[in-house]
Design an enzyme around this catalytic site. Structure first.
Site, PDB file in Angstrom:
ATOM      1  N   THR A 174       0.832  -1.201   0.000  1.00  0.00           N
ATOM      2  CA  THR A 174       0.000   0.000   0.000  1.00  0.00           C
ATOM      3  C   THR A 174       0.866   1.251   0.000  1.00  0.00           C
ATOM      4  OG1 THR A 174      -1.541   1.301   1.371  1.00  0.00           O
ATOM      5  CG2 THR A 174      -0.097  -0.221   2.512  1.00  0.00           C
ATOM      6  N   TYR A 220      -1.917   0.344  10.760  1.00  0.00           N
ATOM      7  CA  TYR A 220      -2.064  -0.266   9.438  1.00  0.00           C
ATOM      8  C   TYR A 220      -0.800  -0.072   8.607  1.00  0.00           C
ATOM      9  CZ  TYR A 220      -3.733  -0.967   4.657  1.00  0.00           C
ATOM     10  OH  TYR A 220      -3.879  -1.392   3.355  1.00  0.00           O
TER      11      TYR A 220
END
Length: 354
Positions: free
Chosen positions: A130, A173
């Site tokens: 990501t 995250y």
């Protein structure tokens, strides 16, 4: 066909949004596909049924969790390649439960890598990372408001953020995905695995069941279709580049099919500067597309929110000749058509007549 060529491609998280689109393309071109998914998220059972209805026995689904080593080993052992997408995907959930976020994203990825190292070390593995591994990237003093969007004030970012940008994990995250990202990259260097890391930015398209926490483009379109108000975290001028899932799938399969060129590499995967848009610009575009004026309110920025992120995808383009084929305006129309057919008034009418 060799025995290895007849083995399935394993897609972890294969009933999720990107996973099911990958599985569909693989099966369409004749590959056998093995999906490993715990079927815990909204929409994944529907995606599983969709894949089985289209491809039958060419697609096999194993219901399991990547936190469980034994089913991961069993699946990896019989695969000719692994496309690893199983993950906890929401920043907000990582803040609420950092331990679960770590166990899924970091430990789960390590389970996949160890299964490969010990039981199938020649199988390529491509990992869904990501843009959050880069952290916030830009300080407030390094951006300026231009119309309805932020833009960096320096000239060095005109082409977007490259893979050479320093990693600066921000939010649990970001830490868990960044940990997995670096493990995947290092297993190529230390153990010789054929790994590829894809640092993805805002993939959107059909089969995406967008929520407030993940899949924001689909969520904005769904809110317009349903007439629901939006909450914008921040001021709405933050910018992302968006990539249609069809183009993302093409990049993944090109990386797999040319693993001799991509092994050991890290690539940014997004729509690039030509497909960058701010939240407020998207709302304007949805209003024009649907003819429905959206209502929204503002709330505080969330941990890890980036005021500006645009992928520099030139490394991927140079290596594989890949480039986005679906521009944002066309992609939005495509996604709106699918969402309206699935969730809109036409779907309600069909259900009422059933």
């Amino acid at each position: 066909m060799s025995e290895r060529d007849n083995k399935p491609v394993l897609v972890t998280g294969g009933c999720g949004f990107i996973g099911c689109n990958l599985a569909d393309r693989l099966a369409e071109r004749g590959d056998r596909v093995l999906l490993l998914d715990n079927l815990a998220r909204d929409g994944v059972r529907e995606n599983a049924q969709w894949l089985k209805s289209r491809h039958g026995d060419r697609v096999t689904i194993t219901v399991a969790d990547i936190r469980e080593p034994i089913p991961v080993i069993d699946a990896v052992r019989e695969a000719r390649a692994v496309l690893h997408l199983a993950a906890q995907v929401a920043v907000t959930d990582s803040v609420t439960d950092p331990v679960a976020d770590f166990e899924i994203n970091a430990r789960g990825t390590l389970n996949v890598l160890e299964a490969l190292r010990l039981h199938n070390s020649t199988a390529p593995v491509i990992f869904a990372s990501t843009n959050k591994v880069y952290g916030r990237l830009i300080d407030d003093g390094e951006i300026a408001l231009t119309g309805r969007r932020y833009a960096p004030t320096g000239n060095g970012l005109a082409g977007g953020i490259s893979e050479n940008a320093a990693l600066d994990f921000y939010s649990p995250y970001g830490c868990s995905k960044g940990t997995a990202d670096q493990y995947v990259h290092d297993y190529a260097r230390v153990f010789g695995l054929q790994t590829v890391v894809m640092r993805m930015s805002c993939i959107y398209g059909p089969r995406q069941f967008g929520t407030e926490d993940q899949g924001w483009i689909a969520y904005f379109l769904l809110s317009a279709i349903r007439g629901n108000p939006l909450t914008i975290y921040g001021d709405g001028h933050q910018v992302r580049d968006a990539l249609h899932v069809s183009d993302a799938v093409s990049a993944w399969l090109a990386a797999l099919d040319h693993i001799a060129l991509t092994r050991g590499r890290v690539f940014n995967l997004g729509g690039g500067p030509a497909n960058a848009i701010s939240l407020l610009e998207l709302i304007d575009g949805i209003t024009d597309l649907t003819g429905r004026k959206m209502t929204y309110r503002f709330a505080d920025w969330r941990p890890g929110d980036q005021p500006w992120y645009v992928s520099d995808t030139r490394a991927l383009s140079t290596t594989l000749g890949w480039a986005p084929q679906i521009f944002l305006a066309d992609g939005l129309r495509s996604l709106h058509s699918w969402l309206d057919g699935r969730f809109g008034s036409s779907q309600d009418n069909r259900e009422a007549l059933a």
